[in-house]
Scaffold this motif. Structure first.
Motif, PDB file in Angstrom:
ATOM      1  N   GLU A  39      -7.449   4.440  -2.705  1.00 19.38           N
ATOM      2  CA  GLU A  39      -7.156   3.186  -2.013  1.00 19.38           C
ATOM      3  C   GLU A  39      -8.334   2.918  -1.078  1.00 19.38           C
ATOM      4  O   GLU A  39      -8.464   3.529  -0.016  1.00 19.38           O
ATOM      5  CB  GLU A  39      -5.849   3.302  -1.217  1.00 19.38           C
ATOM      6  N   SER A  53      -2.269  -7.407   4.286  1.00 18.08           N
ATOM      7  CA  SER A  53      -3.219  -6.537   4.976  1.00 18.08           C
ATOM      8  C   SER A  53      -4.006  -7.368   5.981  1.00 18.08           C
ATOM      9  O   SER A  53      -4.101  -8.599   5.836  1.00 18.08           O
ATOM     10  CB  SER A  53      -4.180  -5.898   3.974  1.00 18.08           C
ATOM     11  N   ARG A  65       0.812  -1.219   0.000  1.00 20.63           N
ATOM     12  CA  ARG A  65       0.000   0.000   0.000  1.00 20.63           C
ATOM     13  C   ARG A  65       0.848   1.274   0.000  1.00 20.63           C
ATOM     14  O   ARG A  65       0.315   2.370   0.162  1.00 20.63           O
ATOM     15  CB  ARG A  65      -0.951  -0.033   1.201  1.00 20.63           C
ATOM     16  N   ALA A  73      -7.129   1.399   2.524  1.00 20.58           N
ATOM     17  CA  ALA A  73      -5.771   1.920   2.730  1.00 20.58           C
ATOM     18  C   ALA A  73      -5.205   1.528   4.085  1.00 20.58           C
ATOM     19  O   ALA A  73      -4.020   1.197   4.200  1.00 20.58           O
ATOM     20  CB  ALA A  73      -5.779   3.433   2.586  1.00 20.58           C
ATOM     21  N   THR A  74      -6.029   1.594   5.136  1.00 25.47           N
ATOM     22  CA  THR A  74      -5.568   1.279   6.496  1.00 25.47           C
ATOM     23  C   THR A  74      -6.686   0.603   7.270  1.00 25.47           C
ATOM     24  O   THR A  74      -7.860   0.697   6.911  1.00 25.47           O
ATOM     25  CB  THR A  74      -5.154   2.534   7.277  1.00 25.47           C
TER      26      THR A  74
END
Length: 427
Positions: A367, A261, A38, A370-371
């Motif tokens: 994205e 992830s 990412r 993304a997190t």
């Protein structure tokens, strides 16, 4: 005794580099065509840019150390700027956080806040920073609750704490973990002037770490397989045997580090063990290419009361290039790319009228995951490096550490996971 690292993001690469440094055989696989996860390089009109604008600071010592190990110096990779941020708002006058005056740190930062937000604004910041010690010794609460408990004003909440929370945790303040924000504030603003420095990449992210890490691995006998996805884990008698890839082929390994992830890791591990699968939040980056002479008054500008949140000057990488960041969920997700570019361009002009009305060109990167969402009590749900299955290890930014989803947290976890694996193989 080969270790298979699943995931070629910054955490997986940090794990592989740490292992190969100790002459431990490594095979790293990555499902994408390139490394970086990412935080990777993408191509736009023949130019290498980043898949998103990543905020890096001088406190990211583990990141800087492993970059140096693989041959990338901080001076080569970044423009380092002492903190000098102006946050513009649609209702309030600009708020300034800057060390660019004659006073020594941290008085320089205090003076900039006093002159832009008054003595009350400075007092509120000090109160929050002082209260962080108490907070971290007690149960976690939301950032919004913490701000209310410390009597932060509506102005400071809107103009400072909301954008800082989104920039560091990528999570709205009603949901965000106060523990994690307090840790970020302690390790940036509370650790000396250099820790708060902004590190603006002058190289594409792929050249900041992933490509050099790949060269380091290859030069020491490591193996890297791109476009290779782990379809399932092979586990027998509660011990790792290897994986089956997307083509049905077996890859044998004595140890496996899963460094994907959190959502991907949870899915891959689900037949064998259960780890918490957090919500994941988006980050949108809008690149605007202006005439080559265009520059911002400072490397980084904040905006509140708008969809746009942060504006970065990327002219060191490409003259006239600016990047706009929108963190977290919001109405902007429903706009087309053309609508988003138009909206952002108008918002920038309201604060910075010297900018041209329109950019020469634009590029939007979204994205969607993304997190991980850095929510209240998230620390209770984050897994540890070692699992109950012999030879199965976890890395990635979601694995337990003091930070939210940052490159520093990813690097730390990859490195520490590899160190524990090496220690385990020696005993």
């Amino acid at each position: 005794m080969t270790t298979l690292v699943i995931g070629g993001g910054w955490s997986g690469l940090a794990a592989a580099v740490t292992l190969i440094q100790q002459d431990h055989p490594v095979h790293l696989i990555e499902s994408a065509k390139q490394l970086g996860g990412r935080a990777r390089t993408v191509s736009w009109q023949g130019q290498d840019i980043d898949n998103g604008q990543h905020l890096m600071i001088g406190a990211y010592q583990h990141m800087l150390d492993i970059m140096a190990l693989v041959g990338i110096s901080a001076e080569e990779a970044f423009d380092r700027h002492p903190i000098d941020i102006t946050l513009y708002d649609t209702l309030f006058s600009p708020l300034t956080l800057s060390s660019q005056n004659w006073l020594p740190w941290p008085l320089s930062l205090a003076w900039s806040l006093i002159t832009s937000a008054g003595i009350s604004g400075f007092y509120q910041l000090v109160k929050l920073q002082y209260d962080s010690k108490r907070l971290l010794l007690n149960k976690d609460i939301s950032v919004s609750d913490w701000l209310l408990l410390t009597n932060q004003s509506d102005r400071l909440i809107k103009q400072l704490w909301i954008p800082l929370c989104l920039a560091t945790l990528n999570t709205p303040i009603m949901e965000a973990s106060a523990h994690r924000l307090a840790t970020v504030l302690r390790d940036s603003l509370g650790q000396g002037q250099s820790a708060a420095d902004s590190l603006i990449p002058r190289l594409p992210l792929g050249d900041v770490f992933p490509n050099a890490a790949a060269n380091y691995l290859n030069n020491r006998g490591g193996k890297i397989s791109l476009q290779t996805r782990a379809k399932s884990l092979l586990i027998q008698d509660n011990k790792v045997q290897g994986i089956i890839n997307q083509d049905g082929h077996k890859i044998v390994a004595n140890n496996i580090i899963v460094a994907t992830s959190p959502g991907q890791a949870a899915d891959l591990l689900s037949p064998h063990l259960t780890i918490f699968k957090p919500s994941e939040y988006p980050i949108s980056t809008i690149y605007l290419r202006y005439p080559s002479s265009v520059r911002l008054p400072s490397p980084m500008v904040g905006m509140t009361g708008t969809n746009s949140q942060w504006l970065f000057d990327r002219s060191a990488q490409s003259p006239g290039l600016l990047s706009v960041v929108i963190s977290g969920p919001g109405k902007h997700e429903n706009l087309t790319k053309a609508e988003l570019v138009s909206l952002v361009s108008k918002e920038l002009r309201n604060f910075l009228p010297s900018l041209p009305e329109q950019a020469n060109d634009s590029f939007v990167i979204r994205e969607k995951r993304a997190t991980f969402a850095c929510t209240v009590n998230i620390e209770q749900d984050r897994p540890f490096f070692e699992t109950t299955i012999a030879g199965l290890w976890l890395a990635g930014d979601f694995v337990a550490n003091a930070y939210p989803a940052t490159l520093e947290g990813a690097i730390r976890n990859g490195k520490h996971c590899a160190e524990r694996l090496l220690l385990n193989t020696k005993t």
